[in-house]
Scaffold this motif. Sequence first.
Motif, short mmCIF file in Angstrom:
data_model
loop_
_atom_site.label_atom_id
_atom_site.label_comp_id
_atom_site.label_asym_id
_atom_site.label_seq_id
_atom_site.Cartn_x
_atom_site.Cartn_y
_atom_site.Cartn_z
N GLN A 69 6.12 -0.30 1.69
CA GLN A 69 6.85 0.49 0.69
C GLN A 69 5.89 1.38 -0.12
O GLN A 69 4.81 0.93 -0.50
N ARG A 70 6.29 2.59 -0.39
CA ARG A 70 5.48 3.50 -1.22
C ARG A 70 5.22 2.88 -2.59
O ARG A 70 4.12 3.01 -3.15
N ILE A 75 0.42 4.93 -8.00
CA ILE A 75 1.06 6.22 -8.25
C ILE A 75 0.00 7.30 -8.10
O ILE A 75 -1.18 7.07 -8.31
N GLY A 76 0.43 8.49 -7.74
CA GLY A 76 -0.50 9.62 -7.65
C GLY A 76 -0.87 9.95 -6.22
O GLY A 76 -0.51 9.24 -5.27
N LYS A 77 -1.62 11.04 -6.09
CA LYS A 77 -1.96 11.57 -4.77
C LYS A 77 -2.79 10.57 -3.95
O LYS A 77 -2.53 10.37 -2.77
N GLN A 78 -3.79 9.93 -4.58
CA GLN A 78 -4.64 9.00 -3.84
C GLN A 78 -3.84 7.80 -3.32
O GLN A 78 -4.01 7.37 -2.19
N GLY A 79 -2.93 7.29 -4.15
CA GLY A 79 -2.07 6.19 -3.72
C GLY A 79 -1.17 6.61 -2.56
O GLY A 79 -0.97 5.85 -1.61
N TYR A 80 -0.65 7.84 -2.65
CA TYR A 80 0.20 8.38 -1.59
C TYR A 80 -0.58 8.49 -0.28
O TYR A 80 -0.11 8.07 0.78
N LEU A 81 -1.80 9.04 -0.36
CA LEU A 81 -2.62 9.21 0.85
C LEU A 81 -3.01 7.86 1.47
O LEU A 81 -3.03 7.72 2.70
N TRP A 83 -1.24 5.09 1.23
CA TRP A 83 0.00 4.59 1.84
C TRP A 83 0.22 5.24 3.21
O TRP A 83 0.49 4.55 4.20
N ARG A 84 0.06 6.57 3.28
CA ARG A 84 0.27 7.28 4.54
C ARG A 84 -0.72 6.82 5.61
O ARG A 84 -0.35 6.62 6.76
N HIS A 91 1.98 1.68 12.20
CA HIS A 91 2.84 2.19 13.29
C HIS A 91 2.10 2.13 14.63
O HIS A 91 2.68 1.74 15.65
N ALA A 92 0.81 2.50 14.61
CA ALA A 92 0.01 2.49 15.84
C ALA A 92 -0.13 1.07 16.39
O ALA A 92 0.04 0.84 17.59
N ALA A 93 -0.42 0.11 15.51
CA ALA A 93 -0.58 -1.28 15.95
C ALA A 93 0.73 -1.84 16.48
O ALA A 93 0.75 -2.58 17.48
N THR A 94 1.84 -1.48 15.83
CA THR A 94 3.15 -1.96 16.27
C THR A 94 3.49 -1.40 17.65
O THR A 94 3.91 -2.14 18.55
#
Length: 192
Positions: A69-70, A75-81, A83-84, A91-94
Motif C-alpha cells: 500500500q502507498r 509521504i512525499g516524493k522519496q516515499g513515493y519512489l 514504494w514504486r 511484481h517481478a518476483a511474483t
Amino acid sequence: MTQLQSVLNAIDTINEADINTTLVDGISHPKELLYGQHMSTCLEKYWPDANENLQIAVRAQHVKRWHLQRADFPIGKQGYLTWRKELGVFHAATAKSVMLAHGYSEEDAETTAAIIRKEQLKSNNDSQTLEDVACLVFLQHYFDAFAAKHKEEKIIRIVQLTWRKMSTQGQEVALTLTLAPHLAQLVAKALA
C-alpha cells in the motif's frame, strides 16, 4: 492449453482477488485484473510479435499490486519512489514464481522479472516496450480520471514526463490514439 496461457491465467487468478475495483459501464471489475487485460490488449494490437517473456511481463506488471500500500511508505516524493521501486521488485518476483511453477526455465523467468523491473530501460527493447504499453494504457484508460483530479499544470508535467519515457515508436502510436477533445488539448499543450 499452452504454457503461456496457463501463466497468464494464473496471473489473472491472482488479480481477481484485488480488493480495489474499477467501474466500467456500471460493472465492477477487480482493478488490477482489468489493468493487466488492458496491457495485454495494447501489446497485441501494437506489438503483435512480442515474445512470451514480454507477454507475461506486460500482464504481470501490476500483479497483486494491492499487497504493498502507498500509505505504508513515507509521504512525499522519496516515499513515493521507494514504494514504486519496491512494487517493481515485488511484481517481478511474483511473476517469476508463477513462471517457475508452470515449468518455465530459471533463465526465462529471470528475463521476465528483469523486464518488469524495467532494467536497462532505453537499451532493452522488451523493457522499453513494457514502458510504452504502460504509457499508452494510461493515456487510453486512466488519463481522464487522472486529469479530473489534478490542476492543468500538473497534468501537463505528467504528460511531458510520460512522453519522455516512451520510445519513438510508442510516441508515434500515442499520436494515433483517439482521445476526448479536452484530453487531446492537454496533450497538445504538453507537447507544444
